[in-house]
Design a protein around this motif. Structure first.
Motif, PDB file in Angstrom:
ATOM      1  N   MET A  58       0.390  -1.120   0.193  1.00  0.00           N
ATOM      2  CA  MET A  58       0.015   0.153   0.298  1.00  0.00           C
ATOM      3  C   MET A  58       0.848   1.592  -0.707  1.00  0.00           C
ATOM      4  O   MET A  58       1.580   1.360   0.765  1.00  0.00           O
ATOM      5  CB  MET A  58      -1.239  -0.619   1.209  1.00  0.00           C
ATOM      6  N   VAL A  59       0.275   2.207  -0.793  1.00  0.00           N
ATOM      7  CA  VAL A  59       1.321   3.326  -0.341  1.00  0.00           C
ATOM      8  C   VAL A  59       0.558   4.531   0.323  1.00  0.00           C
ATOM      9  O   VAL A  59      -0.751   4.841   0.880  1.00  0.00           O
ATOM     10  CB  VAL A  59       0.472   4.165  -2.265  1.00  0.00           C
ATOM     11  N   GLY A  60       1.148   5.498   0.964  1.00  0.00           N
ATOM     12  CA  GLY A  60       0.935   6.349   1.553  1.00  0.00           C
ATOM     13  C   GLY A  60       2.258   6.772   3.098  1.00  0.00           C
ATOM     14  O   GLY A  60       3.206   5.650   2.685  1.00  0.00           O
ATOM     15  N   ASN A  61       2.071   7.205   3.895  1.00  0.00           N
ATOM     16  CA  ASN A  61       2.331   7.303   5.293  1.00  0.00           C
ATOM     17  C   ASN A  61       1.435   6.794   5.875  1.00  0.00           C
ATOM     18  O   ASN A  61       1.630   6.030   6.159  1.00  0.00           O
ATOM     19  CB  ASN A  61       2.986   9.269   5.238  1.00  0.00           C
ATOM     20  N   ASP A  62       3.202   6.839   6.897  1.00  0.00           N
ATOM     21  CA  ASP A  62       2.525   5.883   7.891  1.00  0.00           C
ATOM     22  C   ASP A  62       1.972   5.795   8.522  1.00  0.00           C
ATOM     23  O   ASP A  62       0.774   4.741   9.342  1.00  0.00           O
ATOM     24  CB  ASP A  62       3.756   5.999   9.268  1.00  0.00           C
ATOM     25  N   GLU A  63       1.420   7.209   8.917  1.00  0.00           N
ATOM     26  CA  GLU A  63      -0.324   7.765   9.868  1.00  0.00           C
ATOM     27  C   GLU A  63      -1.083   6.829   9.041  1.00  0.00           C
ATOM     28  O   GLU A  63      -2.783   6.499   9.417  1.00  0.00           O
ATOM     29  CB  GLU A  63      -0.076   9.464   9.785  1.00  0.00           C
ATOM     30  N   ASN A  64      -1.139   7.245   7.733  1.00  0.00           N
ATOM     31  CA  ASN A  64      -2.366   6.728   6.454  1.00  0.00           C
ATOM     32  C   ASN A  64      -2.404   5.100   6.507  1.00  0.00           C
ATOM     33  O   ASN A  64      -3.644   4.267   7.061  1.00  0.00           O
ATOM     34  CB  ASN A  64      -2.312   6.786   4.920  1.00  0.00           C
ATOM     35  N   ILE A  65      -1.028   4.633   7.022  1.00  0.00           N
ATOM     36  CA  ILE A  65      -1.412   2.963   6.606  1.00  0.00           C
ATOM     37  C   ILE A  65      -1.549   2.329   7.945  1.00  0.00           C
ATOM     38  O   ILE A  65      -2.587   1.384   8.250  1.00  0.00           O
ATOM     39  CB  ILE A  65       0.062   2.613   6.294  1.00  0.00           C
ATOM     40  N   ALA A  66      -1.057   3.443   9.264  1.00  0.00           N
ATOM     41  CA  ALA A  66      -2.100   2.619  10.833  1.00  0.00           C
ATOM     42  C   ALA A  66      -3.243   2.337  10.990  1.00  0.00           C
ATOM     43  O   ALA A  66      -3.732   2.440  11.496  1.00  0.00           O
ATOM     44  CB  ALA A  66      -0.924   4.095  11.291  1.00  0.00           C
ATOM     45  N   THR A  67      -4.192   4.387  10.152  1.00  0.00           N
ATOM     46  CA  THR A  67      -5.016   4.869  10.217  1.00  0.00           C
ATOM     47  C   THR A  67      -6.035   2.940   9.632  1.00  0.00           C
ATOM     48  O   THR A  67      -7.034   3.043   9.931  1.00  0.00           O
ATOM     49  CB  THR A  67      -5.150   5.741   9.825  1.00  0.00           C
ATOM     50  N   VAL A  68      -5.577   3.045   7.944  1.00  0.00           N
ATOM     51  CA  VAL A  68      -6.675   1.168   7.542  1.00  0.00           C
ATOM     52  C   VAL A  68      -6.097   0.309   7.905  1.00  0.00           C
ATOM     53  O   VAL A  68      -7.214  -0.541   8.606  1.00  0.00           O
ATOM     54  CB  VAL A  68      -5.130   1.519   5.619  1.00  0.00           C
ATOM     55  N   LEU A  69      -4.977   0.146   8.865  1.00  0.00           N
ATOM     56  CA  LEU A  69      -5.067  -0.978  10.050  1.00  0.00           C
ATOM     57  C   LEU A  69      -5.580  -1.415  10.893  1.00  0.00           C
ATOM     58  O   LEU A  69      -6.824  -1.659  11.280  1.00  0.00           O
ATOM     59  CB  LEU A  69      -3.230  -1.317   9.943  1.00  0.00           C
ATOM     60  N   ASN A  70      -6.043   0.027  11.240  1.00  0.00           N
ATOM     61  CA  ASN A  70      -7.214   0.086  12.277  1.00  0.00           C
ATOM     62  C   ASN A  70      -8.109  -0.554  11.821  1.00  0.00           C
ATOM     63  O   ASN A  70      -9.137  -0.750  12.789  1.00  0.00           O
ATOM     64  CB  ASN A  70      -6.561   1.501  13.087  1.00  0.00           C
ATOM     65  N   ARG A  71      -8.570   0.526  11.118  1.00  0.00           N
ATOM     66  CA  ARG A  71      -9.906   0.062  10.779  1.00  0.00           C
ATOM     67  C   ARG A  71     -10.258  -1.241  10.193  1.00  0.00           C
ATOM     68  O   ARG A  71     -11.452  -1.990  10.756  1.00  0.00           O
ATOM     69  CB  ARG A  71     -10.418   0.960   9.534  1.00  0.00           C
ATOM     70  N   LEU A  72      -9.084  -1.805  10.007  1.00  0.00           N
ATOM     71  CA  LEU A  72      -9.893  -3.145   9.400  1.00  0.00           C
ATOM     72  C   LEU A  72      -9.574  -3.759  10.722  1.00  0.00           C
ATOM     73  O   LEU A  72     -10.086  -5.309  10.590  1.00  0.00           O
ATOM     74  CB  LEU A  72      -7.807  -3.643   8.036  1.00  0.00           C
ATOM     75  N   ARG A  73      -8.621  -4.028  11.376  1.00  0.00           N
ATOM     76  CA  ARG A  73      -8.802  -4.186  12.648  1.00  0.00           C
ATOM     77  C   ARG A  73     -10.248  -4.279  13.765  1.00  0.00           C
ATOM     78  O   ARG A  73     -10.618  -5.586  13.615  1.00  0.00           O
ATOM     79  CB  ARG A  73      -7.261  -3.914  13.479  1.00  0.00           C
ATOM     80  N   ARG A  74     -10.478  -3.521  13.278  1.00  0.00           N
ATOM     81  CA  ARG A  74     -11.913  -2.514  14.227  1.00  0.00           C
ATOM     82  C   ARG A  74     -12.900  -4.732  13.339  1.00  0.00           C
ATOM     83  O   ARG A  74     -13.618  -4.850  14.051  1.00  0.00           O
ATOM     84  CB  ARG A  74     -11.858  -1.540  13.961  1.00  0.00           C
ATOM     85  N   ALA A  75     -12.939  -3.737  11.875  1.00  0.00           N
ATOM     86  CA  ALA A  75     -13.725  -4.583  10.990  1.00  0.00           C
ATOM     87  C   ALA A  75     -13.415  -6.183  11.456  1.00  0.00           C
ATOM     88  O   ALA A  75     -14.741  -7.015  11.198  1.00  0.00           O
ATOM     89  CB  ALA A  75     -13.412  -4.165   9.395  1.00  0.00           C
ATOM     90  N   HIS A  76     -12.199  -6.572  10.995  1.00  0.00           N
ATOM     91  CA  HIS A  76     -11.823  -8.103  11.744  1.00  0.00           C
ATOM     92  C   HIS A  76     -12.819  -7.897  13.097  1.00  0.00           C
ATOM     93  O   HIS A  76     -13.373  -9.707  13.055  1.00  0.00           O
ATOM     94  CB  HIS A  76     -10.479  -8.364  11.696  1.00  0.00           C
ATOM     95  N   GLY A  77     -13.029  -7.300  14.379  1.00  0.00           N
ATOM     96  CA  GLY A  77     -12.966  -7.281  15.551  1.00  0.00           C
ATOM     97  C   GLY A  77     -14.541  -7.740  15.140  1.00  0.00           C
ATOM     98  O   GLY A  77     -15.382  -8.908  16.103  1.00  0.00           O
ATOM     99  N   GLN A  78     -15.208  -7.247  14.178  1.00  0.00           N
ATOM    100  CA  GLN A  78     -16.552  -6.558  14.729  1.00  0.00           C
ATOM    101  C   GLN A  78     -16.967  -7.670  13.394  1.00  0.00           C
ATOM    102  O   GLN A  78     -17.676  -8.594  14.105  1.00  0.00           O
ATOM    103  CB  GLN A  78     -17.604  -5.792  14.030  1.00  0.00           C
ATOM    104  N   LEU A  79     -16.127  -8.728  12.953  1.00  0.00           N
ATOM    105  CA  LEU A  79     -17.013  -9.740  11.905  1.00  0.00           C
ATOM    106  C   LEU A  79     -16.905 -10.964  12.998  1.00  0.00           C
ATOM    107  O   LEU A  79     -17.439 -11.510  12.662  1.00  0.00           O
ATOM    108  CB  LEU A  79     -15.723  -9.800  10.666  1.00  0.00           C
ATOM    109  N   ALA A  80     -16.024 -10.400  13.754  1.00  0.00           N
ATOM    110  CA  ALA A  80     -15.978 -12.373  14.745  1.00  0.00           C
ATOM    111  C   ALA A  80     -17.198 -12.258  15.186  1.00  0.00           C
ATOM    112  O   ALA A  80     -17.753 -13.569  15.202  1.00  0.00           O
ATOM    113  CB  ALA A  80     -14.908 -11.670  15.270  1.00  0.00           C
ATOM    114  N   GLY A  81     -17.836 -10.835  16.271  1.00  0.00           N
ATOM    115  CA  GLY A  81     -18.667 -11.480  17.101  1.00  0.00           C
ATOM    116  C   GLY A  81     -19.866 -11.144  15.926  1.00  0.00           C
ATOM    117  O   GLY A  81     -20.981 -12.132  16.606  1.00  0.00           O
ATOM    118  N   VAL A  82     -19.594 -11.168  15.273  1.00  0.00           N
ATOM    119  CA  VAL A  82     -20.903 -10.835  13.877  1.00  0.00           C
ATOM    120  C   VAL A  82     -21.284 -12.836  14.157  1.00  0.00           C
ATOM    121  O   VAL A  82     -22.031 -12.941  14.017  1.00  0.00           O
ATOM    122  CB  VAL A  82     -21.149 -10.687  12.811  1.00  0.00           C
ATOM    123  N   ILE A  83     -20.467 -12.941  14.142  1.00  0.00           N
ATOM    124  CA  ILE A  83     -20.119 -14.677  13.618  1.00  0.00           C
ATOM    125  C   ILE A  83     -20.511 -15.243  14.738  1.00  0.00           C
ATOM    126  O   ILE A  83     -21.514 -16.154  15.071  1.00  0.00           O
ATOM    127  CB  ILE A  83     -19.147 -15.364  13.220  1.00  0.00           C
TER     128      ILE A  83
END
Length: 88
Positions: free
Chosen positions: A1-26
């Motif tokens: 992925m392209v971008g600075n460290d802050e943008n990458i961290a933001t995306v990773l945090n959102r994906l981790r949150r979605a991962h946790g939420q999806l585990a909760g849905v399951i």
């Protein structure tokens, strides 16, 4: 992925949150929870993924534009529009 460290961290945090939420849905489905609760949480997962995708496109768009200015065939407006619509 392209971008600075802050943008990458933001995306990773959102994906981790979605991962946790999806585990909760399951887990909710396995427990036989109410349909309304499951759908509400599933919508939250969808929004988290959308936001991550929009951030990736917005971050990458700068690089795409910079590269296209130096390319023999720059990206067209239609091509850029397709990037955004792929997430819609």
């Amino acid at each position: 992925m392209v971008g600075n460290d802050e943008n990458i961290a933001t995306v990773l945090n959102r994906l981790r949150r979605a991962h946790g939420q999806l585990a909760g849905v399951i887990g909710m489905i396995e427990q036989g929870r109410d349909c309304k609760d499951v759908v509400t949480q599933l919508a939250a997962v969808s929004r988290a993924l959308d936001r991550a995708g929009f951030k990736i496109v917005a971050t990458g768009l700068r690089e795409c534009l910079d590269k296209s200015e130096n390319a023999s065939e720059p990206l067209t407006v239609d091509e850029l529009e397709k990037l955004f619509l792929a997430l819609a």
